[in-house]
Each structure stands twice: as structure tokens, then as C-alpha cells.
Motif scaffolding. Structure first.
Motif, PDB file in Angstrom:
ATOM      1  N   THR A 126      -7.356  -5.068  -2.605  1.00  0.00           N
ATOM      2  CA  THR A 126      -7.256  -3.821  -3.363  1.00  0.00           C
ATOM      3  C   THR A 126      -8.135  -2.858  -2.584  1.00  0.00           C
ATOM      4  OG1 THR A 126      -9.063  -4.592  -4.776  1.00  0.00           O
ATOM      5  CG2 THR A 126      -6.838  -4.961  -5.556  1.00  0.00           C
TER       6      THR A 126
ATOM      7  N   THR B   2      -3.188   4.266  -2.802  1.00  0.00           N
ATOM      8  CA  THR B   2      -3.341   3.211  -3.793  1.00  0.00           C
ATOM      9  C   THR B   2      -2.602   1.963  -3.353  1.00  0.00           C
ATOM     10  OG1 THR B   2      -3.162   2.717  -6.161  1.00  0.00           O
ATOM     11  CG2 THR B   2      -1.308   3.854  -5.128  1.00  0.00           C
ATOM     12  N   VAL B   3      -2.820   0.869  -4.078  1.00  0.00           N
ATOM     13  CA  VAL B   3      -2.075  -0.370  -3.862  1.00  0.00           C
ATOM     14  C   VAL B   3      -1.288  -0.672  -5.130  1.00  0.00           C
ATOM     15  CG1 VAL B   3      -3.570  -1.383  -2.106  1.00  0.00           C
ATOM     16  CG2 VAL B   3      -4.149  -1.678  -4.515  1.00  0.00           C
TER      17      VAL B   3
ATOM     18  N   ARG C 251      -2.221  -4.968  -4.806  1.00  0.00           N
ATOM     19  CA  ARG C 251      -2.883  -5.418  -3.585  1.00  0.00           C
ATOM     20  C   ARG C 251      -1.926  -5.297  -2.399  1.00  0.00           C
ATOM     21  NH1 ARG C 251      -4.271 -11.228  -5.631  1.00  0.00           N
ATOM     22  NH2 ARG C 251      -4.632  -9.938  -7.455  1.00  0.00           N
ATOM     23  N   SER C 252      -2.502  -5.228  -1.225  1.00  0.00           N
ATOM     24  CA  SER C 252      -1.731  -5.269   0.012  1.00  0.00           C
ATOM     25  C   SER C 252      -2.251  -6.430   0.851  1.00  0.00           C
ATOM     26  CB  SER C 252      -1.868  -3.944   0.772  1.00  0.00           C
ATOM     27  OG  SER C 252      -3.228  -3.707   1.119  1.00  0.00           O
TER      28      SER C 252
ATOM     29  N   HIS D  12       0.856  -1.189   0.000  1.00  0.00           N
ATOM     30  CA  HIS D  12       0.000   0.000   0.000  1.00  0.00           C
ATOM     31  C   HIS D  12       0.892   1.239   0.000  1.00  0.00           C
ATOM     32  CE1 HIS D  12      -2.598   3.105   1.886  1.00  0.00           C
ATOM     33  NE2 HIS D  12      -3.571   2.470   1.274  1.00  0.00           N
TER      34      HIS D  12
END
Length: 351
Positions: free
Chosen positions: A290, A245-246, A271-272, A241
Motif C-alpha cells: 500500500t 492510490t492503490v 495494494r500493488s 496502482h
């Protein structure tokens, strides 16, 4: 209280190295999911928990088989030997329950846990848990471990890494081996994370289990809530992250974090909170967030090229869940990985 020291290692009988399992994406084998329980596992805050595997002393058999250990956001931790029956035990009285700590198991007997976020405060404390202790006496016996200890922070000439939450912690032991194989160094790495609500991206390392710590000159892309792992002689960072945003970035280091290279863009989206597990000769990335959960799995043999894997069951893929790798024997690659997801969902991934 003095700082913990590296645990004694069991003496392992010399034996011919067994052949490395075929990689998961080679087409010769395929991983399979098993839903152990949909709701019977520990119920934790998904952003808070960390799950590892380590040897835990059994007073009945006087041995130390592998077990799962989960530390959540509350004042307790959970342990299990089969993923189905869990035991809840209080944390030490001076431990502050927290969100977003990072953790790693080292030496197969010890958990290290660092940092996190609690009641508006970013934490920078380091805790260790010793689950068992091997004594090289005539009987080569296992003894109870020392349990939880807080590492001293009163060392002005050797401070701990800057406090942060959502960081990566990776141990430099290759899976299934009783000796470190990380070039000229071994120990722990703490990198990335969120400090004072920004992502510094710096990398700290120690050649012991608790210190001394050195800040490395290189750094990967600055993110928090990424997945990190030491694997195949490289230190990796996946996703994370950044700001609002990711990202779907993959970074790796071949020199213990001193310099970093960005890999080609992977096919999975940003994604995180990804769960990562070593399985056979491959690495599996599961779930992640996300702004919607990603209930999927991706497999890589080198950290650079990717193949989609079977869909995780239940709520395992929700925000990545948690993962702990299980080592089969001292001279084998891991054959099974455990995952704990939301709402007490527990699953295992096996070859």
C-alpha cells in the motif's frame, strides 16, 4: 536474426488423469511455508525483478528439470534448481537493465519478457529465453535451448504492444498440462501497465509465443503494478496502482480479454506489487504494497471469494516479492511455489 518460434513439445505417454488436489481452503489440506534462506538468495531491486520456473538443460544428465529463473534490474540473471544455490549469468550486451518489466514462462521451456523503464525511457522491446529444447527423434532427447533472443520490432504490419512498465503478462497454458486449454486461443497476454505516465488499461494478445499481436476491444480497470494470471479458464487482474492510490479490485475475462467483469470487492485492502502463485486447485496472493508492506497471504478457489492463509516468513511478503510456480509432473497440478523477497530471502510454499 529471425524471430523465435514456439518450442517443440515433448511427447507425453497417455495416462489416466490423476485426481485434482483438494482446494487449499476446503479444510482438508493446508499450505505450509519453508524459509529456504533469509539472506542467501539473489539480492535484487524489488520493483525490477521477475521470477518464473522453466525447464533448463543440464549438460551432465542431458535432461531438462524444472529450475527457477530471476531477471533483476541489473545486467545479469540468476538461475537455481533448489532455491538455495544460485548462478549469476550476464544478460546479452544489447539488453538494457530496467525496472518494472513483465514476464511469463510459456511451453515450460521459454521465458518471455517485455517492456520496463530505464533512465527516463519507457521500453517496448520483447525478449525470449529458451532454456531447453526437446527433439522428437528416436531417443526423444533434450538439447540445449537457444538462450536469449530479442524479437524483431521491424514489422510495421504487426507492431508489438505499446511500450509500458508495470504491466501484466500471462501465459495461457494451464499449470501442469503439456497442451493449451484456453478456449479457441493460446499464447500470451500483455495488459495494463504505465505508458507515458498514465495507465491505459489496454489488452494485447497473441496466439503464438511472440506474435502476431492483436489489441482486444475490452479492458479491465486501468492500473499498473497489478498481478495478472491465466487460471481456470479465466484471465485475471488483481489490485494495482492507479494515480496516487492503490486499489483492491479484481477483474476477470472469460473470452481472452475481449470483455471484462469486475468481481465483488475482496476482503484484502488495496495494494500493488502482489506476488501470485497457483498451488493445488487454488490461487495464492502474497504480500504487496500500500504505502507500507503487506506481509500476509490470501487464498482463493475461484478468484471471487477469499480466505487468509499462513503468514509468509522473512522478507518474502515485502512488496509481494516474486513468485515462480513449480510444476510437479506433466499431469499434475502444481504442488509447490517459490518466492524471492528482499535482501536475498527465499521461501517455498507447499501442500
Amino acid at each position: 536474426m529471425s524471430d523465435p518460434v514456439a518450442p517443440a513439445r515433448p511427447k507425453v505417454k497417455s495416462a489416466a488423469r490423476k485426481a485434482k488436489p483438494a482446494a487449499l481452503t476446503s479444510g482438508t489440506i493446508s499450505p505450509r511455508w519453508t524459509l529456504v534462506t533469509a539472506t542467501g538468495g539473489p539480492n535484487y531491486n524489488g520493483l525490477a525483478g521477475v521470477l518464473v520456473s522453466l525447464r533448463l538443460y543440464d549438460p551432465v544428465t542431458r535432461t531438462a528439470p524444472m529450475a527457477l529463473m530471476l531477471v533483476g534490474s541489473g545486467p545479469s540473471y540468476w538461475t537455481s534448481r533448489d532455491g538455495l544455490a544460485w548462478t549469476e549469468t550476464p544478460m546479452p550486451a544489447d539488453y538494457v537493465p530496467r525496472l518494472g518489466p513483465c514476464a511469463s514462462s510459456t511451453g515450460f521451456t521459454t521465458l518471455n519478457l517485455f517492456g520496463g523503464f530505464a533512465e527516463g525511457v519507457i521500453l517496448g522491446d520483447l525478449w525470449t529465453f529458451e532454456g531447453a529444447r526437446f527433439v522428437n527423434d528416436p531417443g526423444n532427447s533434450w538439447r540445449p535451448g537457444g538462450g536469449w533472443q530479442k524479437v524483431s520490432t521491424t514489422r510495421p504490419t504487426n507492431p508489438l504492444p505499446t511500450g509500458r512498465f508495470g504491466a501484466c503478462m500471462a501465459g495461457s497454458l494451464e499449470p501442469g498440462l503439456e497442451t493449451a486449454t484456453w478456449g479457441s486461443s493460446r499464447g500470451l497476454f500483455i495488459y495494463g501497465g504505465n505508458f507515458a505516465f498514465n495507465e491505459p488499461g489496454d489488452v494485447w494478445s497473441t496466439t503464438g509465443w511472440v506474435g502476431p499481436w492483436t489489441r482486444q476491444p475490452g479492458r479491465p480497470g486501468a492500473v499498473d503494478q497489478a498481478a495478472g494470471v491465466c487460471w481456470n479458464g479465466r484471465l485475471f487482474q488483481f489490485g494495482g496502482h492507479r494515480g496516487n492510490t492503490v486499489v483492491n479490485e479484481v477483474w476477470y475475462s472469460d473470452d481472452s480479454g475481449a470483455s471484462w467483469t469486475q468481481a465483488p470487492t475482496p476482503p484484502w485492502n488495496g495494494r500493488s506489487e502482489i506476488a501470485v502463485a497457483k498451488l493445488g486447485g487454488s490461487l495464492c496472493l502474497v504480500g504487496g504494497a500500500t504505502f507500507h508492506p503487506q506481509n500476509e497471504m490470501w487464498i482463493t478457489d475461484d478468484g471471487l471469494t477469499w480466505t487468509p492463509g499462513p503468514t509468509p516468513p522473512g522478507n518474502i511478503g515485502v512488496y509481494g516479492g516474486l513468485t515462480g510456480c513449480k510444476e510437479a509432473q506433466s499431469d499434475e497440478e502444481p504442488q509447490r511455489a517459490w518466492f524471492v523477497g528482499q535482501d536475498g530471502c527465499v521461501a517455498k510454499l507447499e501442500l
